[in-house]
Design an enzyme around this catalytic site. Structure first.
Site, PDB file in Angstrom:
ATOM      1  N   GLU A  34      -8.410 -14.520   2.369  1.00  0.00           N
ATOM      2  CA  GLU A  34      -7.532 -13.564   3.054  1.00  0.00           C
ATOM      3  C   GLU A  34      -6.843 -14.193   4.259  1.00  0.00           C
ATOM      4  O   GLU A  34      -7.472 -14.451   5.280  1.00  0.00           O
ATOM      5  CB  GLU A  34      -8.326 -12.325   3.486  1.00  0.00           C
ATOM      6  CG  GLU A  34      -8.868 -11.518   2.329  1.00  0.00           C
ATOM      7  CD  GLU A  34      -7.795 -10.930   1.445  1.00  0.00           C
ATOM      8  OE1 GLU A  34      -6.742 -10.505   1.974  1.00  0.00           O
ATOM      9  OE2 GLU A  34      -7.995 -10.900   0.223  1.00  0.00           O
ATOM     10  N   GLU A  75     -10.941  -5.551   8.574  1.00  0.00           N
ATOM     11  CA  GLU A  75     -10.276  -6.430   7.598  1.00  0.00           C
ATOM     12  C   GLU A  75     -11.216  -6.723   6.423  1.00  0.00           C
ATOM     13  O   GLU A  75     -10.779  -6.765   5.272  1.00  0.00           O
ATOM     14  CB  GLU A  75      -9.822  -7.726   8.269  1.00  0.00           C
ATOM     15  CG  GLU A  75      -9.009  -8.624   7.371  1.00  0.00           C
ATOM     16  CD  GLU A  75      -7.716  -8.002   6.863  1.00  0.00           C
ATOM     17  OE1 GLU A  75      -7.429  -8.144   5.652  1.00  0.00           O
ATOM     18  OE2 GLU A  75      -6.988  -7.369   7.660  1.00  0.00           O
ATOM     19  N   GLU A  82      -9.728  -3.457  -1.605  1.00  0.00           N
ATOM     20  CA  GLU A  82      -8.742  -4.109  -2.470  1.00  0.00           C
ATOM     21  C   GLU A  82      -9.411  -4.713  -3.711  1.00  0.00           C
ATOM     22  O   GLU A  82      -8.917  -4.558  -4.829  1.00  0.00           O
ATOM     23  CB  GLU A  82      -8.002  -5.206  -1.709  1.00  0.00           C
ATOM     24  CG  GLU A  82      -7.028  -4.691  -0.673  1.00  0.00           C
ATOM     25  CD  GLU A  82      -6.389  -5.812   0.142  1.00  0.00           C
ATOM     26  OE1 GLU A  82      -6.857  -6.967   0.067  1.00  0.00           O
ATOM     27  OE2 GLU A  82      -5.427  -5.514   0.871  1.00  0.00           O
ATOM     28  N   LYS A 101      -5.713   1.472  -1.446  1.00  0.00           N
ATOM     29  CA  LYS A 101      -5.314   0.235  -0.760  1.00  0.00           C
ATOM     30  C   LYS A 101      -4.462   0.530   0.469  1.00  0.00           C
ATOM     31  O   LYS A 101      -4.638  -0.096   1.519  1.00  0.00           O
ATOM     32  CB  LYS A 101      -4.554  -0.682  -1.714  1.00  0.00           C
ATOM     33  CG  LYS A 101      -5.433  -1.361  -2.745  1.00  0.00           C
ATOM     34  CD  LYS A 101      -4.598  -2.316  -3.586  1.00  0.00           C
ATOM     35  CE  LYS A 101      -5.436  -3.168  -4.493  1.00  0.00           C
ATOM     36  NZ  LYS A 101      -4.640  -4.215  -5.155  1.00  0.00           N
ATOM     37  N   ASP A 102      -3.545   1.475   0.356  1.00  0.00           N
ATOM     38  CA  ASP A 102      -2.685   1.830   1.485  1.00  0.00           C
ATOM     39  C   ASP A 102      -3.500   2.417   2.641  1.00  0.00           C
ATOM     40  O   ASP A 102      -3.262   2.100   3.805  1.00  0.00           O
ATOM     41  CB  ASP A 102      -1.604   2.825   1.059  1.00  0.00           C
ATOM     42  CG  ASP A 102      -0.548   2.210   0.156  1.00  0.00           C
ATOM     43  OD1 ASP A 102      -0.536   0.975  -0.001  1.00  0.00           O
ATOM     44  OD2 ASP A 102       0.271   2.981  -0.395  1.00  0.00           O
TER      45      ASP A 102
END
Length: 135
Positions: A34, A75, A82, A101-102
């Protein structure tokens, strides 16, 4: 009766060292995969350096570190969501998957906004004072 790959079960890990190794592997994975995690970490390190330069007091350090770690934890949680959505949908679009996800990304955004506010409240007055003393 033999088990195929879909029948494999995992037992709850009861050993602290093994649990710690798994947790560290998870952190390593999120750093490796990521870009946003690496960016948040670099920004956190930069804020810590600025904190040393500006000689924060203990209460200010607590706010700064809380903000940094909240962003990093959020995060990681975002990345978990995700990955779960991708696993469940097999990387195909699904409107509920998009909503999940949003929302997780929104949580990271809110937490990052909080961290910025904390940074501004901690650093701007000290920087302003340095500028006033210099001029």
């Amino acid at each position: 009766m033999p088990m195929d790959s879909k029948d494999k079960r995992t037992a709850k890990n009861k050993h602290f060292i093994a649990s710690l190794e798994f947790a560290l592997q998870g952190i390593k994975t999120v750093f490796k995969e990521e870009r946003n995690m690496r960016t948040h970490t670099l920004m956190g390190i930069a804020a810590i350096i600025v904190g040393f330069v500006l000689r924060l007091v203990i209460s200010e350090w607590l706010w700064l570190l809380l903000a940094i770690f909240l962003v990093l934890v959020m995060e990681i949680i975002n990345t978990v969501f995700e990955n779960v959505v991708d696993m469940v949908t097999d990387f195909h679009f699904h409107p509920i998957g998009k909503k999940i996800k949003d929302m997780a990304a929104g949580a990271v955004l809110l937490t990052t906004g909080f961290a910025v506010v904390v940074g501004v409240l901690l650093f701007v007055p000290k920087i302003w004072q340095i500028l006033q003393d210099f001029l």
